[in-house]
Each structure stands twice: as structure tokens, then as C-alpha cells.
Design a protein around this motif. Structure first.
Motif, short mmCIF file in Angstrom:
data_model
loop_
_atom_site.label_atom_id
_atom_site.label_comp_id
_atom_site.label_asym_id
_atom_site.label_seq_id
_atom_site.Cartn_x
_atom_site.Cartn_y
_atom_site.Cartn_z
N GLY A 38 -80.01 -64.54 -6.95
CA GLY A 38 -81.12 -65.34 -6.43
C GLY A 38 -80.90 -65.77 -5.00
O GLY A 38 -81.81 -65.69 -4.16
N ILE A 39 -79.68 -66.21 -4.69
CA ILE A 39 -79.33 -66.66 -3.33
C ILE A 39 -79.46 -65.51 -2.34
O ILE A 39 -80.04 -65.64 -1.26
CB ILE A 39 -77.87 -67.18 -3.29
CG1 ILE A 39 -77.67 -68.31 -4.30
CG2 ILE A 39 -77.48 -67.63 -1.89
CD1 ILE A 39 -76.20 -68.60 -4.61
N VAL A 40 -78.91 -64.36 -2.73
CA VAL A 40 -78.91 -63.18 -1.85
C VAL A 40 -80.34 -62.69 -1.61
O VAL A 40 -80.72 -62.40 -0.47
CB VAL A 40 -78.02 -62.06 -2.45
CG1 VAL A 40 -78.22 -60.75 -1.70
CG2 VAL A 40 -76.55 -62.48 -2.39
N ALA A 41 -81.14 -62.60 -2.68
CA ALA A 41 -82.53 -62.13 -2.53
C ALA A 41 -83.32 -63.04 -1.60
O ALA A 41 -84.05 -62.57 -0.72
CB ALA A 41 -83.19 -62.06 -3.91
N GLU A 42 -83.17 -64.35 -1.76
CA GLU A 42 -83.91 -65.31 -0.93
C GLU A 42 -83.54 -65.17 0.55
O GLU A 42 -84.42 -65.12 1.42
CB GLU A 42 -83.60 -66.74 -1.41
CG GLU A 42 -84.43 -67.79 -0.71
CD GLU A 42 -84.07 -69.22 -1.12
OE1 GLU A 42 -84.49 -70.15 -0.40
OE2 GLU A 42 -83.35 -69.40 -2.13
N ASN A 43 -82.24 -65.11 0.83
CA ASN A 43 -81.80 -64.98 2.22
C ASN A 43 -82.23 -63.66 2.84
O ASN A 43 -82.65 -63.61 4.00
CB ASN A 43 -80.27 -65.13 2.32
CG ASN A 43 -79.83 -66.58 2.26
OD1 ASN A 43 -80.05 -67.34 3.19
ND2 ASN A 43 -79.21 -66.97 1.16
#
Length: 261
Positions: A78-83
Motif C-alpha cells: 500500500g505504501i509503495v503503490a501510493e508513493n
């Protein structure tokens, strides 16, 4: 960009490694000590590695090339996709398809297929299809989106990979190595740091650790993108100035010629 401090890493638990029994001996240079059977990562080494990786990533972004983010583990996806979305960079957070890099021509066909379905779904002919046919097309579109949605705008191979958990994403790393694509990665104490070009020793399991480091990496890449934008603006301004000078010079030459007449 706010520079990360030792305390920031400490508070996010970046220093927590795996159990001693699970360690990879090649991580020895990055391990500070062992406590209660768990390896503790040397955060000074983390900061030094982070600085080196940040400099290289900023330059790649400034050159206008793409950095692909890869993280399929629950804590990081989730963190990687958002960034990645914020940076308009490609990402893979569901499943790495074998050949995503080494057989990119085939992947491009699947991306074109997805684009074709999107186009068809906007046409009147699609609405006239039987409900069952529409459902089949929708399901196929959802399947393609789930696996390829993060790379839908990728028209050529990325210039670099940024990976969270190199043990889990070993297929992606092998493909990048075959194509000489540099790999940047968060590397925990159970992994082999020699498999990647830029290893950042860090806890790749804790949400807070991944969030802090990904946020920092994203801000570094954003800086590179802003610098590229400024470079383009400066270049355009310089070009316009040169044109103006050339035009002025032409006018003066014309005036000189008319004086002689």
C-alpha cells in the motif's frame, strides 16, 4: 527534502533485524550487535547507504527516466503503490509476472489489450452485447488491471528498480540483472546485499520502517523531477533568448546594408 536523522530511524524501528538463526552472513558488515537473539542493524550504515542511493535515484529522475517500484508483501504494498502513483512512476504490488522485464514485448501486448478493452467499453457496441459477454470482458479487464495496472503507462524498460524485500522479489531482481538494470533495495538481515547495486540495510517487515524510508525515497525522486522541470524551463528560456539575439543581429545587419545603399 528533510534529511533523515539517526533518531528518525530508531523511532521507526529500522534497526530491528531478524532472528540470529535466520541471518545471512553477507549482512555482517551492516550488523551492529545481537540482542536477545535478534540482530540489530547499524543505523549509521543505513544512513550512509541511503545517502548514496538517494543521490543516484535523484539523478535518474532528473534525466527523465522511469524507476519501477516492486513490493508485493502486505506491509509494504500500500505504501509503495501510493508513493509511486504520486510520482507517476510504474509499480508492481500484486504479483510479479515472470518475464515482466526480460519479455517486455509480450507484456506490452497485454497492456495494449487492456487499453483496447477500455476503448471498447466506451463504445455503443459494448452496451449491445449480452450481459454474460459484458461480464466476461469486465472480469478480464479487472484481472489485467490487478496485475498490470501499475505499469499501464510504461512504454519502455525502466532505468532502475526499487525493491522492498529482495528475498521475496528474487525473480524481479534476476530479470533486472540480466538486463543490467540497477537495483535499489531495502535489505534485511536475512538477505544477501550483494545481489543488488544499492543495498539499504533496514527492517523491511515493519510498516513504520517501510513508510519512513519510502517517504524519504519518494521526496528525493520528487526533487529530481522538479530539477528536470526547472532544467527544461531554463533551456526553453535560453533558446528564446538566443532566437531574440539572432533576430536582433539580423535586424542590425539589415540596417547596415541599407545604410551602405
Amino acid at each position: 527534502m528533510a534529511k533523515l536523522e539517526y533518531k528518525d530511524l530508531l523511532d521507526a524501528g529500522v534497526h530491528f533485524g531478524h532472528l540470529k538463526s535466520k541471518w545471512n552472513p553477507k549482512m555482517a558488515p551492516y550488523i551492529f550487535m545481537e540482542k536477545n537473539g535478534i540482530h540489530v542493524i547499524d543505523l549509521n550504515k543505513t544512513l550512509a547507504s541511503l545517502d548514496e542511493a538517494s543521490h543516484a535515484l535523484r539523478n535518474i529522475a532528473r534525466s527523465g527516466r522511469k524507476i519501477m517500484f516492486v513490493a508485493t508483501k502486505k506491509q509494504a504494498k500500500g505504501i509503495v503503490a501510493e508513493n509511486a502513483k504520486n510520482l507517476k512512476m510504474p509499480f508492481v504490488t500484486e504479483r510479479w509476472l515472470g518475464g515482466m522485464l526480460t519479455n517486455f514485448a509480450t507484456i506490452r501486448k497485454s497492456l495494449k489489450k487492456m487499453s483496447g478493452i477500455d476503448k471498447m467499453m466506451k463504445e455503443e457496441a459494448y452496451l449491445n452485447l449480452a450481459k454474460r459477454e459484458r461480464l466476461m470482458i469486465t472480469r478480464e479487464r479487472e484481472k489485467l488491471e490487478r496485475v498490470l495496472g501499475g505499469i499501464s503507462d510504461l512504454t519502455r524498460l525502466p532505468a532502475a528498480l526499487f525493491v522492498v524485500d529482495i528475498k521475496r522479489e528474487h525473480i524481479a531482481i534476476k530479470e533486472a540483472q540480466k538486463l543490467n538494470i540497477p537495483v535499489f533495495a531495502l535489505v534485511d538481515t536475512n538477505s544477501d546485499p550483494t545481489l543488488v547495486d544499492y543495498a539499504i540495510p533496514a527492517n523491511d517487515d515493519a510498516y513504520k520502517s517501510v513508510e519512513l524510508l519510502m517517504g524519504h525515497i519518494a521526496s528525493v525522486i520528487e526533487e529530481g523531477l522538479m530539477e528536470r522541470k526547472k532544467d527544461k524551463e531554463d533551456s526553453k528560456m535560453k533558446e528564446e533568448e538566443n532566437k531574440k539575439r539572432a533576430a536582433d543581429k539580423g535586424e542590425k545587419v539589415k540596417e547596415g546594408a541599407s545604410d551602405k545603399e
